[in-house]
Design a protein around this motif. Structure first.
Motif, PDB file in Angstrom:
ATOM      1  N   ASN A 166      -7.581   0.958  -4.534  1.00  0.00           N
ATOM      2  CA  ASN A 166      -7.913  -0.356  -3.978  1.00  0.00           C
ATOM      3  C   ASN A 166      -8.036  -0.256  -2.459  1.00  0.00           C
ATOM      4  N   ALA A 167      -8.683  -1.272  -1.859  1.00  0.00           N
ATOM      5  CA  ALA A 167      -9.016  -1.204  -0.427  1.00  0.00           C
ATOM      6  C   ALA A 167      -7.755  -1.070   0.431  1.00  0.00           C
ATOM      7  N   LEU A 168      -6.663  -1.699  -0.038  1.00  0.00           N
ATOM      8  CA  LEU A 168      -5.407  -1.653   0.714  1.00  0.00           C
ATOM      9  C   LEU A 168      -4.847  -0.229   0.764  1.00  0.00           C
ATOM     10  N   ALA A 169      -4.928   0.472  -0.364  1.00  0.00           N
ATOM     11  CA  ALA A 169      -4.433   1.856  -0.403  1.00  0.00           C
ATOM     12  C   ALA A 169      -5.269   2.724   0.536  1.00  0.00           C
ATOM     13  N   ALA A 170      -6.583   2.521   0.535  1.00  0.00           N
ATOM     14  CA  ALA A 170      -7.452   3.307   1.435  1.00  0.00           C
ATOM     15  C   ALA A 170      -6.998   3.098   2.880  1.00  0.00           C
ATOM     16  N   GLN A 171      -6.724   1.838   3.213  1.00  0.00           N
ATOM     17  CA  GLN A 171      -6.278   1.508   4.574  1.00  0.00           C
ATOM     18  C   GLN A 171      -4.906   2.128   4.859  1.00  0.00           C
ATOM     19  N   THR A 172      -3.982   1.993   3.896  1.00  0.00           N
ATOM     20  CA  THR A 172      -2.616   2.520   4.063  1.00  0.00           C
ATOM     21  C   THR A 172      -2.640   4.005   4.395  1.00  0.00           C
ATOM     22  N   TYR A 173      -3.539   4.736   3.734  1.00  0.00           N
ATOM     23  CA  TYR A 173      -3.555   6.196   3.902  1.00  0.00           C
ATOM     24  C   TYR A 173      -4.612   6.669   4.905  1.00  0.00           C
TER      25      TYR A 173
END
Ligand SMILES: O=C(O)C(=O)C[C@]1(C(=O)O)C=C[C@@H](O)C=C1
Length: 323
Positions: A166-173
């Motif tokens: 999900n987009a949030l995971a992409a941002q987190t990492y």
């Protein structure tokens, strides 16, 4: 190599610890955030059985795990583990709309991608998109959608240049989105459940669901029909039924069911008693408020009052008072 700080502190407080399918940034974490207290401490686990065992061993107070996806169906790891060992019960359900991005390390282009990693359920929901856009790409299975994202960010990946998360995971990492809105079905939803150790069952809300697992008598013609009749005779509606292999030999199944109603309601108890009399295994897996809060329809003759009045008539018969 970049080591990503996910923001989870070591436990130093009395805050409740909740386990979930991790690492940070999974859809499961999104579901957990819908119902967890603000001071919750997160206990990311590498798979569903580990998250549930953390509750069994009292290391965690609750676990949040995926239950079913609108495209791919039931999450077998959850359905099977809930009955595999010490009992646990579901106390809440949550839904998360599922959309994916294809993400890679900064600078990765679509044409650089020859391998993609993600959770098998996520892969099943994006197969058509990948077939159309990256037909040559190889699939590398991940333990969740964010585990391969974390590995990619840390330079620990093997055999892939991009992940579906999900987009949030992409941002987190710190990953870059190569393609957004990736999904074969844009309306996909996953249902998650909060699971705890069993305790005294609470009161019904009037809009409840009950989950149970039932094993049918072996080689018994009409066994499935008999099981379903226990519900229909008491006006109890089923909202999900899935068969799961028992595992000891071919052709032996048990059934995972969701029914509309609460185990404190008379008609549900009457169905439970019927099941217990006729089936070799019945496991209660929790009564909890329905996500959509839609009140359960109670058919004429199946309300709690109807059962109480009928029972008191039988008592009168026994005492010679009934006309
Ligand atoms: O890997 C994740 O992010 C999860 O939360 C697990 C999971 C699943 O088991 O179905 C949840 C939602 C998506 O359908 C894909 C994966």
């Amino acid at each position: 190599m970049v080591t990503v700080d996910t923001g989870y502190a070591e436990s130093m407080t009395d805050a409740p610890l909740w386990s979930f399918l991790g690492p940070a940034g999974t859809f499961t974490e999104m579901a957990l955030r819908q119902v967890a207290p603000l001071n919750v401490e997160l206990d990311p686990c590498q798979d569903v059985p580990t998250a549930l065992d953390r509750v069994r061993s009292r290391a965690a107070e609750a676990a949040v795990v995926p239950m079913e996806n609108s495209v791919e169906g039931g999450v077998n790891a959850t359905l099977d583990n809930l009955v595999a060992s010490t009992p646990l019960v579901i106390t809440a359900e949550m839904a998360v709309p599922i959309t994916f991005v294809l993400a890679g390390r900064p600078g990765t282009r679509l044409e650089d991608v020859t391998g993609i990693s993600t959770h098998p359920h996520a892969w099943a929901q994006c197969r058509g998109w990948v077939h159309h856009n990256l037909p040559e790409a190889r699939y590398v299975a991940g333990t969740s959608t964010s585990a391969p994202a974390q590995a990619l960010a840390n330079g620990e990946e093997a055999g892939y240049q991009a992940v579906l998360c999900n987009a949030l995971a992409a941002q987190t990492y710190g990953l870059e989105v190569i393609a957004g809105g990736v999904a074969d079905n844009p309306d996909a939803v996953t249902r998650f459940v909060k699971v705890t150790r069993p305790g005294r069952v609470g009161e019904p809300s009037g809009a409840d669901k009950t989950t149970l697992m039932v094993q049918l008598p072996h080689n018994h013609s009409g066994a499935l029909l008999n099981m379903l009749e226990q519900f229909s005779a008491r006006g109890v509606n089923l909202s999900r039924i899935e068969s799961r292999p028992v595992g000891d030999s071919l052709g032996r199944y048990r059934f995972s069911l969701d029914i509309e109603g609460h185990v404190r309601e008379e008609r549900v108890q009457a169905a439970f008693i019927g099941l217990h009399r006729t089936c070799p295994m019945v496991r209660f897996l929790g009564s909890y408020p329905r996500l959509d809060a839609r009140p359960v329809t109670v058919l004429a003759g199946t309300s709690d009052k109807d059962f109480v009045v009928a029972r008191s008539w039988v008592a009168d018969v026994l005492e010679g008072r009934a006309l």
